[in-house]
Design a protein around this motif. Sequence first.
Motif, PDB file in Angstrom:
ATOM      1  N   ARG A  37       0.828  -1.212   0.000  1.00  0.00           N
ATOM      2  CA  ARG A  37       0.000   0.000   0.000  1.00  0.00           C
ATOM      3  C   ARG A  37       0.857   1.255   0.000  1.00  0.00           C
ATOM      4  NH1 ARG A  37      -4.293  -0.713   4.559  1.00  0.00           N
ATOM      5  NH2 ARG A  37      -5.340   0.981   3.474  1.00  0.00           N
ATOM      6  N   VAL A  38       1.960   1.241   0.763  1.00  0.00           N
ATOM      7  CA  VAL A  38       2.876   2.383   0.783  1.00  0.00           C
ATOM      8  C   VAL A  38       3.532   2.543  -0.591  1.00  0.00           C
ATOM      9  CG1 VAL A  38       5.011   3.313   1.767  1.00  0.00           C
ATOM     10  CG2 VAL A  38       3.264   2.331   3.266  1.00  0.00           C
ATOM     11  N   ALA A  39       3.885   1.442  -1.233  1.00  0.00           N
ATOM     12  CA  ALA A  39       4.503   1.518  -2.567  1.00  0.00           C
ATOM     13  C   ALA A  39       3.569   2.202  -3.560  1.00  0.00           C
ATOM     14  CB  ALA A  39       4.867   0.120  -3.061  1.00  0.00           C
ATOM     15  N   LEU A  40       2.290   1.895  -3.508  1.00  0.00           N
ATOM     16  CA  LEU A  40       1.326   2.536  -4.402  1.00  0.00           C
ATOM     17  C   LEU A  40       1.210   4.031  -4.094  1.00  0.00           C
ATOM     18  CD1 LEU A  40      -1.396  -0.261  -4.475  1.00  0.00           C
ATOM     19  CD2 LEU A  40       0.293   0.281  -6.246  1.00  0.00           C
ATOM     20  N   LEU A  41       1.214   4.387  -2.811  1.00  0.00           N
ATOM     21  CA  LEU A  41       1.200   5.808  -2.431  1.00  0.00           C
ATOM     22  C   LEU A  41       2.456   6.514  -2.928  1.00  0.00           C
ATOM     23  CD1 LEU A  41      -0.014   5.838   1.279  1.00  0.00           C
ATOM     24  CD2 LEU A  41      -1.183   6.819  -0.692  1.00  0.00           C
ATOM     25  N   ALA A  42       3.592   5.867  -2.770  1.00  0.00           N
ATOM     26  CA  ALA A  42       4.857   6.462  -3.192  1.00  0.00           C
ATOM     27  C   ALA A  42       4.834   6.760  -4.692  1.00  0.00           C
ATOM     28  CB  ALA A  42       6.020   5.535  -2.836  1.00  0.00           C
ATOM     29  N   GLU A  43       4.284   5.862  -5.465  1.00  0.00           N
ATOM     30  CA  GLU A  43       4.165   6.090  -6.907  1.00  0.00           C
ATOM     31  C   GLU A  43       3.247   7.284  -7.194  1.00  0.00           C
ATOM     32  OE1 GLU A  43       5.576   4.556  -9.840  1.00  0.00           O
ATOM     33  OE2 GLU A  43       6.974   4.198  -8.200  1.00  0.00           O
ATOM     34  N   GLN A  44       2.131   7.357  -6.486  1.00  0.00           N
ATOM     35  CA  GLN A  44       1.206   8.476  -6.670  1.00  0.00           C
ATOM     36  C   GLN A  44       1.870   9.803  -6.333  1.00  0.00           C
ATOM     37  OE1 GLN A  44      -2.118   7.580  -4.153  1.00  0.00           O
ATOM     38  NE2 GLN A  44      -2.945   6.020  -5.524  1.00  0.00           N
ATOM     39  N   HIS A  45       2.710   9.809  -5.311  1.00  0.00           N
ATOM     40  CA  HIS A  45       3.385  11.030  -4.853  1.00  0.00           C
ATOM     41  C   HIS A  45       4.698  11.268  -5.592  1.00  0.00           C
ATOM     42  CE1 HIS A  45       1.034  12.143  -1.129  1.00  0.00           C
ATOM     43  NE2 HIS A  45       0.515  10.970  -1.430  1.00  0.00           N
ATOM     44  N   ASN A  46       5.106  10.295  -6.411  1.00  0.00           N
ATOM     45  CA  ASN A  46       6.406  10.345  -7.083  1.00  0.00           C
ATOM     46  C   ASN A  46       7.516  10.657  -6.075  1.00  0.00           C
ATOM     47  OD1 ASN A  46       8.152  10.086  -9.270  1.00  0.00           O
ATOM     48  ND2 ASN A  46       8.094  12.276  -9.691  1.00  0.00           N
ATOM     49  N   HIS A  47       7.450   9.954  -4.960  1.00  0.00           N
ATOM     50  CA  HIS A  47       8.405  10.162  -3.864  1.00  0.00           C
ATOM     51  C   HIS A  47       8.553   8.822  -3.158  1.00  0.00           C
ATOM     52  CE1 HIS A  47      10.815  12.571  -1.273  1.00  0.00           C
ATOM     53  NE2 HIS A  47      10.061  12.353  -0.210  1.00  0.00           N
ATOM     54  N   HIS A  48       9.753   8.280  -3.121  1.00  0.00           N
ATOM     55  CA  HIS A  48       9.936   6.897  -2.711  1.00  0.00           C
ATOM     56  C   HIS A  48      10.768   6.788  -1.439  1.00  0.00           C
ATOM     57  CE1 HIS A  48       9.039   7.111  -6.988  1.00  0.00           C
ATOM     58  NE2 HIS A  48       8.258   6.093  -6.696  1.00  0.00           N
ATOM     59  N   PRO A  49      10.318   5.957  -0.498  1.00  0.00           N
ATOM     60  CA  PRO A  49      10.988   5.858   0.796  1.00  0.00           C
ATOM     61  C   PRO A  49      12.227   4.969   0.750  1.00  0.00           C
ATOM     62  CG  PRO A  49       9.164   4.331   0.739  1.00  0.00           C
ATOM     63  CD  PRO A  49       9.120   5.114  -0.554  1.00  0.00           C
ATOM     64  N   THR A  50      13.043   5.154   1.745  1.00  0.00           N
ATOM     65  CA  THR A  50      14.039   4.151   2.106  1.00  0.00           C
ATOM     66  C   THR A  50      13.377   3.348   3.213  1.00  0.00           C
ATOM     67  OG1 THR A  50      15.866   5.635   1.579  1.00  0.00           O
ATOM     68  CG2 THR A  50      16.350   3.805   3.086  1.00  0.00           C
TER      69      THR A  50
END
Length: 86
Positions: A37-50
């Motif tokens: 779910r976080v990966a999908l959010l990261a794609e939407q925000h174009n901002h990816h976590p470590t």
Amino acid sequence: MIHKQPNTNGMWQEKDNTLYRAFTFGDFSEAFAFMLRVALLAEQHNHHPTWTNTWNKVEIWLTTHDAGNTVTEKDRKLAGAIDNIL
């Protein structure tokens, strides 16, 4: 799907030019579902976590690399979006 509220080990902490938060789930499947779910959010925000995952624990560090590895509004927005899926 996450079946129970995770132990979030507190709220987001700003340290070492990152926003950090740890999450503990009931088992590996719940932790992995959260990461998806976080990966999908990261794609939407174009901002990816470590991040890391060990069995039922997920740790996330947010920082904006193209702003000199500092915490920016992009990090705060993604952190808020992650909070909203719990």
